[in-house]
Design a protein around this motif. Structure first.
Motif, PDB file in Angstrom:
ATOM      1  N   THR A 189      20.317  24.896  64.333  1.00 52.32           N
ATOM      2  CA  THR A 189      20.603  25.705  63.146  1.00 52.32           C
ATOM      3  C   THR A 189      20.172  27.152  63.345  1.00 52.32           C
ATOM      4  O   THR A 189      20.824  28.078  62.849  1.00 52.32           O
ATOM      5  CB  THR A 189      19.891  25.108  61.914  1.00 52.32           C
ATOM      6  N   ILE A 190      19.085  27.357  64.081  1.00 53.80           N
ATOM      7  CA  ILE A 190      18.634  28.729  64.349  1.00 53.80           C
ATOM      8  C   ILE A 190      19.703  29.486  65.127  1.00 53.80           C
ATOM      9  O   ILE A 190      20.077  30.612  64.793  1.00 53.80           O
ATOM     10  CB  ILE A 190      17.331  28.733  65.176  1.00 53.80           C
ATOM     11  N   ILE A 191      20.220  28.842  66.158  1.00 53.24           N
ATOM     12  CA  ILE A 191      21.164  29.511  67.056  1.00 53.24           C
ATOM     13  C   ILE A 191      22.490  29.787  66.364  1.00 53.24           C
ATOM     14  O   ILE A 191      23.017  30.904  66.407  1.00 53.24           O
ATOM     15  CB  ILE A 191      21.390  28.646  68.321  1.00 53.24           C
ATOM     16  N   ASP A 192      23.044  28.756  65.700  1.00 60.82           N
ATOM     17  CA  ASP A 192      24.384  28.949  65.138  1.00 60.82           C
ATOM     18  C   ASP A 192      24.393  29.935  63.977  1.00 60.82           C
ATOM     19  O   ASP A 192      25.417  30.545  63.682  1.00 60.82           O
ATOM     20  CB  ASP A 192      25.024  27.615  64.739  1.00 60.82           C
ATOM     21  N   THR A 193      23.243  30.118  63.326  1.00 59.56           N
ATOM     22  CA  THR A 193      23.185  31.113  62.251  1.00 59.56           C
ATOM     23  C   THR A 193      23.460  32.508  62.790  1.00 59.56           C
ATOM     24  O   THR A 193      24.211  33.288  62.200  1.00 59.56           O
ATOM     25  CB  THR A 193      21.805  31.088  61.564  1.00 59.56           C
ATOM     26  N   PHE A 194      22.869  32.829  63.932  1.00 55.69           N
ATOM     27  CA  PHE A 194      23.098  34.141  64.538  1.00 55.69           C
ATOM     28  C   PHE A 194      24.573  34.320  64.905  1.00 55.69           C
ATOM     29  O   PHE A 194      25.145  35.394  64.725  1.00 55.69           O
ATOM     30  CB  PHE A 194      22.235  34.306  65.792  1.00 55.69           C
ATOM     31  N   VAL A 195      25.179  33.258  65.408  1.00 59.29           N
ATOM     32  CA  VAL A 195      26.586  33.339  65.807  1.00 59.29           C
ATOM     33  C   VAL A 195      27.469  33.629  64.602  1.00 59.29           C
ATOM     34  O   VAL A 195      28.304  34.544  64.613  1.00 59.29           O
ATOM     35  CB  VAL A 195      27.027  32.025  66.487  1.00 59.29           C
ATOM     36  N   PHE A 196      27.279  32.867  63.532  1.00 60.98           N
ATOM     37  CA  PHE A 196      28.132  33.018  62.355  1.00 60.98           C
ATOM     38  C   PHE A 196      27.938  34.366  61.667  1.00 60.98           C
ATOM     39  O   PHE A 196      28.872  34.919  61.094  1.00 60.98           O
ATOM     40  CB  PHE A 196      27.860  31.890  61.360  1.00 60.98           C
TER      41      PHE A 196
END
Length: 474
Positions: A189-196
């Motif tokens: 969740t940490i990583i995909d938040t930055f992507v989105f």
């Protein structure tokens, strides 16, 4: 004459703003004659909108209502409505259905209507003043109360953030059939938040369309469960429009309070007042301001109606299928279907207690694996969308209260770290029951923080010195 001159100058600035790909690049927003400054501090230029562009509004002069204009104003309300569909809301919905059946649907309806009225005030504040709620607080409150207010709102945002992280982690765990541990889901969740969060680089309208796509996924996922379970429509309507709870006790009362706390979220009022700044409105023109208020209200009503239907889907599914079910009944059914999660339900006659995780499991036991996976997809969409809007809320609140400009990366890193640290520790050292149990505490936390949004928005929208003709009436 001076006021007219300011209005003409502002209109000229908007008119001369460069247009790229149908979107007008924003220039700094200034007070218009509609919202005169009340203090020397307020005479400074209002903070520019967080978004780097403004959506132009078509000029249909002779029409009372225009679908083209409604489409131009569509976006902020749907982003705002995501807070009504976050994992905390979904958990509150399913617990309401499992513990009270259809009897508390009227509470959900009432809370949504109250939420709409508050969002209307938030949008009106942003449209009339050209500033969002945190910016107005910065200008109107002395330093100490302003800092206290900021800390309380940040606490609400962090609490909401934790719910979203929990929801995403559980969704990843369910979709991977347990192969992704809960702590792994938290880290993802940490990583995909930055992507989105970098999606808005492709344009504001595309970002809004992406959020609309996530809402559609939720509607399809939870709508599928609704059709599959086929609740009694008469009971649904009765629970929705009959404000009575026969045979209810402390458990149902607590659940009713939880519904209100989950639906009306304090930071969402700050968010909506900022999102409306993304439309090109000449605040020196009273007609344009009035028209913007009208279309934003219509759009918000449509968005919250959609969110209400999705919430009803969840409540009705668990009310129809699992109200008054016992642990032993669920255990036997899960055993019969070969579910690996049978041990979640002890062999006793206690009433079934469900959460986001158990909710997916029992759906899988009673209605097949497809029901479980589709449920998890809906939870993932809820968690991801609310994570992003929560980060935007944090950005607006920090910039407004502190007049502090942080990069999106730094802001996400800070809030993610604060929200994820306790969640990650629970995920590593405890089990899913403790992780989902945090949602109840966090819903109570949201309820406690509500006055820190209600008092400012009601106060400022009632000030004629700030709102002029658009102030709240007695």
């Amino acid at each position: 004459m001076a006021k007219q001159h300011d209005s003409v100058d502002q209109h000229s600035r908007l008119k001369d703003s460069p247009v790229q790909n149908g979107v007008t690049q924003s220039s700094p927003t200034h007070y218009s004659s509609i919202s005169p400054p009340t203090s020397p501090v307020a005479q400074e230029d209002a903070f520019s909108t967080y978004f780097e562009e403004k959506v132009p509004v078509p000029d249909d002069v002779n029409q009372i209502f225009s679908f083209r204009k409604l489409w131009a104003f569509t976006g902020p309300g749907f982003l705002m409505s995501i807070a009504y569909l976050d994992p905390g809301n979904i958990e509150s919905d399913l617990q309401s259905g499992a513990k009270a059946g259809f009897k508390l649907l009227w509470v959900l309806l009432g809370a949504t209507i109250i939420g709409l009225l508050l969002q209307r005030l938030a949008a009106r504040l942003g449209v009339v003043t050209g500033m969002h709620l945190a910016e107005v607080c910065h200008r109107q409150y002395p330093t100490v109360p302003r800092i206290i207010l900021w800390l309380m709102v940040e606490l609400a945002i962090i609490g909401s953030d934790m719910q979203e992280v929990i929801g995403c982690a559980i969704a990843f765990n369910l979709l991977s059939v347990g192969r992704i541990p809960l702590w792994g889901g938290v880290l993802i969740t940490i990583i995909d938040t930055f992507v989105f969060l970098f999606l808005d680089k492709y344009g504001l309208r595309k970002l809004e369309a992406f959020f609309g796509f996530l809402i559609t996924i939720m509607a399809i996922s939870f709508g599928y469960e609704y059709v599959l379970v086929a609740p009694d429509q008469g009971e649904v309507l009765k629970g929705m429009f009959l404000p009575y709870c026969q045979g209810c006790g402390p458990v149902q009362l607590e659940q009713a309070v939880g519904i209100v706390g989950a639906v009306i979220m304090p930071h969402n009022i700050y968010l909506h007042s900022a999102l409306v700044k993304s439309r090109q409105i000449d605040r020196g023109n009273r007609k344009e301001v009035k028209e913007a208020n009208k279309y934003f209200f219509i759009e918000s009503a449509i968005a919250l109606f959609v969110s209400f239907l999705i919430n009803v889907f969840v409540v009705a599914v668990f009310a129809e299928a699992f109200y008054d079910k016992t642990n032993v009944e669920v255990n036997q059914m899960c055993n019969k279907t070969g579910s690996p999660h049978t041990d979640l339900f002890p062999l006793n006659n206690s009433t079934l207690e469900v959460d986001i995780y158990k909710g997916g499991v029992v759906l899988g036991c009673f209605f097949g694996p497809a029901a479980l996976y589709i449920w998890a997809i809906g939870i993932l969409a809820a968690g991801q969308s609310s994570t992003m809007t929560g980060t935007y809320s944090g950005q607006f609140v920090m910039e407004g209260f502190l007049n502090l400009r942080w990069s999106r990366f730094a802001r996400v890193l800070l809030t993610r770290s604060i929200a994820i640290t306790p969640t990650l520790l629970v995920a590593i050292f405890q089990d899913v029951r403790h992780l989902t149990g945090m949602n109840d505490f966090l819903n109570v936390l949201q309820s406690m923080q509500l006055p820190f949004a209600l008092i400012p928005i009601l106060t400022f929208t009632s000030l004629t010195s700030l709102m002029n003709d658009f102030a709240n009436g007695l």
